[in-house]
Design a protein around this motif. Structure first.
Motif, PDB file in Angstrom:
ATOM      1  N   PRO A  40       0.916  29.215  28.901  1.00  0.00           N
ATOM      2  CA  PRO A  40       2.358  28.980  29.039  1.00  0.00           C
ATOM      3  C   PRO A  40       3.165  29.144  27.753  1.00  0.00           C
ATOM      4  O   PRO A  40       4.360  29.402  27.810  1.00  0.00           O
ATOM      5  CB  PRO A  40       2.426  27.535  29.547  1.00  0.00           C
ATOM      6  N   THR A  41       2.517  29.000  26.587  1.00  0.00           N
ATOM      7  CA  THR A  41       3.240  29.178  25.321  1.00  0.00           C
ATOM      8  C   THR A  41       2.952  30.543  24.689  1.00  0.00           C
ATOM      9  O   THR A  41       3.395  30.819  23.587  1.00  0.00           O
ATOM     10  CB  THR A  41       2.847  28.071  24.323  1.00  0.00           C
ATOM     11  N   GLN A  42       2.188  31.384  25.411  1.00  0.00           N
ATOM     12  CA  GLN A  42       1.816  32.701  24.896  1.00  0.00           C
ATOM     13  C   GLN A  42       2.537  33.790  25.691  1.00  0.00           C
ATOM     14  O   GLN A  42       3.394  33.502  26.521  1.00  0.00           O
ATOM     15  CB  GLN A  42       0.292  32.883  24.981  1.00  0.00           C
ATOM     16  N   ASN A  43       2.176  35.049  25.473  1.00  0.00           N
ATOM     17  CA  ASN A  43       2.785  36.168  26.204  1.00  0.00           C
ATOM     18  C   ASN A  43       1.788  37.312  26.313  1.00  0.00           C
ATOM     19  O   ASN A  43       0.660  37.231  25.816  1.00  0.00           O
ATOM     20  CB  ASN A  43       4.073  36.629  25.524  1.00  0.00           C
ATOM     21  N   PHE A  44       2.215  38.410  26.954  1.00  0.00           N
ATOM     22  CA  PHE A  44       1.337  39.564  27.190  1.00  0.00           C
ATOM     23  C   PHE A  44       1.535  40.665  26.144  1.00  0.00           C
ATOM     24  O   PHE A  44       0.990  41.759  26.292  1.00  0.00           O
ATOM     25  CB  PHE A  44       1.598  40.148  28.588  1.00  0.00           C
ATOM     26  N   GLY A  45       2.322  40.388  25.117  1.00  0.00           N
ATOM     27  CA  GLY A  45       2.646  41.407  24.126  1.00  0.00           C
ATOM     28  C   GLY A  45       1.461  41.909  23.329  1.00  0.00           C
ATOM     29  O   GLY A  45       1.501  43.019  22.781  1.00  0.00           O
ATOM     30  N   HIS A  46       0.374  41.125  23.246  1.00  0.00           N
ATOM     31  CA  HIS A  46      -0.772  41.519  22.415  1.00  0.00           C
ATOM     32  C   HIS A  46      -1.717  42.469  23.137  1.00  0.00           C
ATOM     33  O   HIS A  46      -2.686  42.954  22.546  1.00  0.00           O
ATOM     34  CB  HIS A  46      -1.535  40.265  21.962  1.00  0.00           C
ATOM     35  N   PHE A  47      -1.489  42.752  24.411  1.00  0.00           N
ATOM     36  CA  PHE A  47      -2.343  43.697  25.130  1.00  0.00           C
ATOM     37  C   PHE A  47      -1.959  45.131  24.777  1.00  0.00           C
ATOM     38  O   PHE A  47      -0.829  45.413  24.363  1.00  0.00           O
ATOM     39  CB  PHE A  47      -2.207  43.503  26.643  1.00  0.00           C
ATOM     40  N   SER A  48      -2.906  46.051  24.953  1.00  0.00           N
ATOM     41  CA  SER A  48      -2.649  47.465  24.683  1.00  0.00           C
ATOM     42  C   SER A  48      -1.715  48.039  25.751  1.00  0.00           C
ATOM     43  O   SER A  48      -1.523  47.442  26.821  1.00  0.00           O
ATOM     44  CB  SER A  48      -3.960  48.253  24.687  1.00  0.00           C
ATOM     45  N   GLY A  49      -1.155  49.215  25.458  1.00  0.00           N
ATOM     46  CA  GLY A  49      -0.286  49.872  26.431  1.00  0.00           C
ATOM     47  C   GLY A  49      -1.009  50.153  27.732  1.00  0.00           C
ATOM     48  O   GLY A  49      -0.443  49.989  28.817  1.00  0.00           O
ATOM     49  N   PHE A  50      -2.279  50.550  27.646  1.00  0.00           N
ATOM     50  CA  PHE A  50      -3.076  50.838  28.845  1.00  0.00           C
ATOM     51  C   PHE A  50      -3.181  49.601  29.731  1.00  0.00           C
ATOM     52  O   PHE A  50      -2.959  49.665  30.942  1.00  0.00           O
ATOM     53  CB  PHE A  50      -4.473  51.319  28.443  1.00  0.00           C
ATOM     54  N   SER A  51      -3.522  48.451  29.136  1.00  0.00           N
ATOM     55  CA  SER A  51      -3.657  47.209  29.906  1.00  0.00           C
ATOM     56  C   SER A  51      -2.326  46.790  30.518  1.00  0.00           C
ATOM     57  O   SER A  51      -2.283  46.278  31.640  1.00  0.00           O
ATOM     58  CB  SER A  51      -4.197  46.092  29.018  1.00  0.00           C
ATOM     59  N   LYS A  52      -1.248  47.032  29.790  1.00  0.00           N
ATOM     60  CA  LYS A  52       0.076  46.676  30.329  1.00  0.00           C
ATOM     61  C   LYS A  52       0.388  47.476  31.588  1.00  0.00           C
ATOM     62  O   LYS A  52       0.968  46.946  32.535  1.00  0.00           O
ATOM     63  CB  LYS A  52       1.157  46.903  29.270  1.00  0.00           C
ATOM     64  N   TYR A  53      -0.020  48.761  31.613  1.00  0.00           N
ATOM     65  CA  TYR A  53       0.202  49.556  32.824  1.00  0.00           C
ATOM     66  C   TYR A  53      -0.683  49.085  33.973  1.00  0.00           C
ATOM     67  O   TYR A  53      -0.276  49.145  35.136  1.00  0.00           O
ATOM     68  CB  TYR A  53      -0.017  51.041  32.531  1.00  0.00           C
ATOM     69  N   VAL A  54      -1.874  48.613  33.647  1.00  0.00           N
ATOM     70  CA  VAL A  54      -2.725  48.015  34.685  1.00  0.00           C
ATOM     71  C   VAL A  54      -2.034  46.789  35.273  1.00  0.00           C
ATOM     72  O   VAL A  54      -1.977  46.601  36.500  1.00  0.00           O
ATOM     73  CB  VAL A  54      -4.108  47.629  34.110  1.00  0.00           C
ATOM     74  N   PHE A  55      -1.471  45.945  34.409  1.00  0.00           N
ATOM     75  CA  PHE A  55      -0.756  44.749  34.863  1.00  0.00           C
ATOM     76  C   PHE A  55       0.494  45.114  35.683  1.00  0.00           C
ATOM     77  O   PHE A  55       0.824  44.455  36.661  1.00  0.00           O
ATOM     78  CB  PHE A  55      -0.359  43.873  33.674  1.00  0.00           C
ATOM     79  N   MET A  56       1.186  46.171  35.268  1.00  0.00           N
ATOM     80  CA  MET A  56       2.371  46.609  36.018  1.00  0.00           C
ATOM     81  C   MET A  56       1.974  47.017  37.436  1.00  0.00           C
ATOM     82  O   MET A  56       2.658  46.685  38.414  1.00  0.00           O
ATOM     83  CB  MET A  56       3.051  47.778  35.314  1.00  0.00           C
ATOM     84  N   PHE A  57       0.874  47.749  37.536  1.00  0.00           N
ATOM     85  CA  PHE A  57       0.362  48.145  38.851  1.00  0.00           C
ATOM     86  C   PHE A  57       0.027  46.908  39.672  1.00  0.00           C
ATOM     87  O   PHE A  57       0.381  46.812  40.858  1.00  0.00           O
ATOM     88  CB  PHE A  57      -0.875  49.027  38.683  1.00  0.00           C
ATOM     89  N   ASP A  58      -0.641  45.951  39.037  1.00  0.00           N
ATOM     90  CA  ASP A  58      -1.022  44.713  39.736  1.00  0.00           C
ATOM     91  C   ASP A  58       0.210  43.944  40.223  1.00  0.00           C
ATOM     92  O   ASP A  58       0.220  43.405  41.333  1.00  0.00           O
ATOM     93  CB  ASP A  58      -1.853  43.811  38.813  1.00  0.00           C
ATOM     94  N   MET A  59       1.246  43.893  39.398  1.00  0.00           N
ATOM     95  CA  MET A  59       2.467  43.182  39.791  1.00  0.00           C
ATOM     96  C   MET A  59       3.110  43.836  41.012  1.00  0.00           C
ATOM     97  O   MET A  59       3.561  43.152  41.934  1.00  0.00           O
ATOM     98  CB  MET A  59       3.455  43.130  38.623  1.00  0.00           C
ATOM     99  N   LEU A  60       3.136  45.166  41.019  1.00  0.00           N
ATOM    100  CA  LEU A  60       3.743  45.884  42.141  1.00  0.00           C
ATOM    101  C   LEU A  60       2.927  45.732  43.422  1.00  0.00           C
ATOM    102  O   LEU A  60       3.482  45.443  44.481  1.00  0.00           O
ATOM    103  CB  LEU A  60       3.893  47.371  41.793  1.00  0.00           C
ATOM    104  N   VAL A  61       1.599  45.908  43.327  1.00  0.00           N
ATOM    105  CA  VAL A  61       0.784  45.782  44.546  1.00  0.00           C
ATOM    106  C   VAL A  61       0.777  44.343  45.046  1.00  0.00           C
ATOM    107  O   VAL A  61       0.726  44.090  46.250  1.00  0.00           O
ATOM    108  CB  VAL A  61      -0.674  46.274  44.338  1.00  0.00           C
ATOM    109  N   GLY A  62       0.844  43.391  44.103  1.00  0.00           N
ATOM    110  CA  GLY A  62       0.891  41.986  44.508  1.00  0.00           C
ATOM    111  C   GLY A  62       2.172  41.651  45.249  1.00  0.00           C
ATOM    112  O   GLY A  62       2.154  40.979  46.285  1.00  0.00           O
ATOM    113  N   ARG A  63       3.302  42.123  44.744  1.00  0.00           N
ATOM    114  CA  ARG A  63       4.591  41.833  45.388  1.00  0.00           C
ATOM    115  C   ARG A  63       4.736  42.541  46.725  1.00  0.00           C
ATOM    116  O   ARG A  63       5.299  42.001  47.675  1.00  0.00           O
ATOM    117  CB  ARG A  63       5.743  42.236  44.457  1.00  0.00           C
TER     118      ARG A  63
END
Length: 483
Positions: free
Chosen positions: A438-461
């Motif tokens: 809760p006090t951290q963020n996703f900024g430390h992940f690589s660009g590749f991982s961020k796109y994986v998370f973006m995909f996950d957010m879209l398929v989840g919603r």
């Protein structure tokens, strides 16, 4: 594929998004910010392109399952790309990948962020971040159906593709009135929350942005500590409204039409409330000694359970410091999620109810092979097609989850961080544990991982399949013209 109707609806999406961007422009005008020009330029561009796409109305306006799912998936992608441009232009989030991550997180009501200091953002950007939650909470296609008359009796396929849950039923026969009722309830609840927050001493701007994030069950705040520095009154108000927005909106319609018996017997809603109460009491028992008073402990327990089960993601305290049992309970409710037909994410309570009843049905059939037992919810027999769809959803969900978990190991983070980050994005929750706590963020992940998370957010919603269908070649075969 009927490309003309897809083009027409995508054009309206761009026009509607342009209209929504007027609000951050007004905010920039009030606070005299030059950052508002970025929203104005994107607004004009989106309106121009969208206007060109809707000039010619298709002759065939029927929207079948294929067109419905593809249109919804593409709509959310286009909204996110257009919506991230102001952040890049005004310099608040200069990286395209980070800006897109933040915007997808906003529209999908995830609330995961790459920002370490949100308080440095311009007022108009802060407003737009929270407002994307409100837009995405009920769904922009539902909004479009409410305001744009669209001929054709198959428009329900758009709502089915965008609305969360194993099945979507009409509240009233006409789809447009259905959408109007849903948005009417949504707007009224948002306004009521704003009033309660104002009474608690919040400024109008913060009341509005907090209500937007609560209504969309997203969790973007305008302070770095989320709601941790807010008064107990504010935290209780937000807790109550997070729970309210996680209820199936059909229950509110039953209450409005004075069908109180049906509303209070709604099986999914009752189980949803029961899970929140039991989970909160378990956490309360574990953190009781960590706070100055029992009142503080019970408030934080209910707040965080409501926040993570409704997949809002607000923080009242750093729950990453709580005992392991609390982490386990919070992870479980993250997966369960809110009710179908609500603005919340997760797998949905209704699916778990169906799965549990199916398991008991199978056990009974082993013990009594000749018995005929049906799975029923709210006194109605659940069709075999719905059970099959729920089971397919589970298998697909697990496959995507495991694949995502494997892919992000490229960043060499610890297992708890990886597991909770995928859980937080695919369930549209926001915060996880350890390095995404809760006090951290996703900024430390690589660009590749961020796109994986973006995909996950879209398929989840979008409940997995609308996005997955985009990768099926047969979907893109043009519709044959009748001879």
């Amino acid at each position: 594929m009927n490309y003309s109707v897809v083009r027409y609806i995508l054009g309206w999406i761009m026009v509607v998004e342009a209209a929504f961007m007027l609000l951050p422009c007004v905010v920039a005008l009030i606070y005299k910010e030059v950052a508002g020009y970025s929203f104005l330029w994107v607004l004009l561009g989106s309106a121009f392109v969208g206007g060109l796409m809707v000039i010619k109305k298709p002759k065939d306006m029927n929207i079948y399952i294929r067109e419905g799912f593809v249109t919804v998936a593409l709509s959310w992608m286009i909204m996110s790309v257009v919506g991230c441009l102001p952040f890049i232009l005004n310099g608040d989030i200069p990286s395209f990948t980070d800006a897109l991550f933040e915007t997808i997180s906003g529209f999908t009501t995830t609330g995961a962020t790459i920002l370490s200091d949100v308080e440095t953002l311009s007022w108009c950007s802060l407003f737009w971040r929270s407002f994307t939650h409100w837009i995405g909470g009920m769904g922009v296609l539902v909004f479009l159906l409410a305001i744009v008359p669209m001929a054709g009796g198959s428009n329900m396929n758009l709502m089915k593709a965008e609305s969360p849950g194993p099945s979507v039923d009409k509240i009233v026969p006409k789809v447009r009135y259905n959408a109007l009722i849903l948005y009417g309830i949504y707007i009224v609840l948002t306004i009521i929350e704003v009033i309660f927050l104002l009474v608690g001493g919040m400024s109008f701007f913060e009341s509005l942005t907090t209500a937007f994030s609560t209504a969309g069950t997203g969790g973007f705040g305008i302070r770095n500590d989320s709601l941790a520095s807010m008064s107990p009154y504010i935290q209780w108000v937000v807790t109550v409204f997070m729970i309210l927005f996680g209820v199936n909106f059909g229950v509110y319609f039953l209450l409005l039409t004075k069908k109180f018996k049906q509303a209070f017997k709604h099986e999914e809603a009752r189980n949803y409330i029961l899970i929140i109460v039991v989970s909160s009491l378990i956490i309360f028992a574990n953190i009781y000694d960590s706070f100055a008073s029992g009142k503080d402990a019970i408030r934080h327990a209910f707040f965080q359970v409501a926040s993570l089960m409704t997949t809002t993601g607000f923080m009242s305290t750093d729950f990453d410091l709580w005992p392991v049992m609390c982490h386990t309970v919070l992870l479980v409710v993250m997966f369960i999620g809110a009710c179908a037909g609500s603005t919340g994410g997760g797998i949905k309570v209704s699916r778990f109810v169906i799965w549990i009843k199916t398991v008991f049905k199978e056990i009974t059939s082993f013990l009594h092979p000749r018995s005929v037992k049906k799975v029923a919810v709210d006194g109605k027999v659940v069709e075999h097609e719905t059970i099959r769809a729920t089971n397919v959803f589970l298998v697909t969900y697990i496959l995507i989850f495991v694949t995502s978990l494997f892919l992000i190991t490229i960043d060499n983070k610890d297992l708890v961080t990886n597991f909770s980050s995928v859980a937080a994005t695919i369930n549209n929750v926001g915060p996880g544990l350890n390095m995404v706590g809760p006090t951290q963020n996703f900024g430390h992940f690589s660009g590749f991982s961020k796109y994986v998370f973006m995909f996950d957010m879209l398929v989840g919603r979008l409940e997995l399949f609308p996005v997955l269908l985009l990768f099926c070649p047969s979907v893109w075969v043009p519709k044959k013209k009748k001879a």
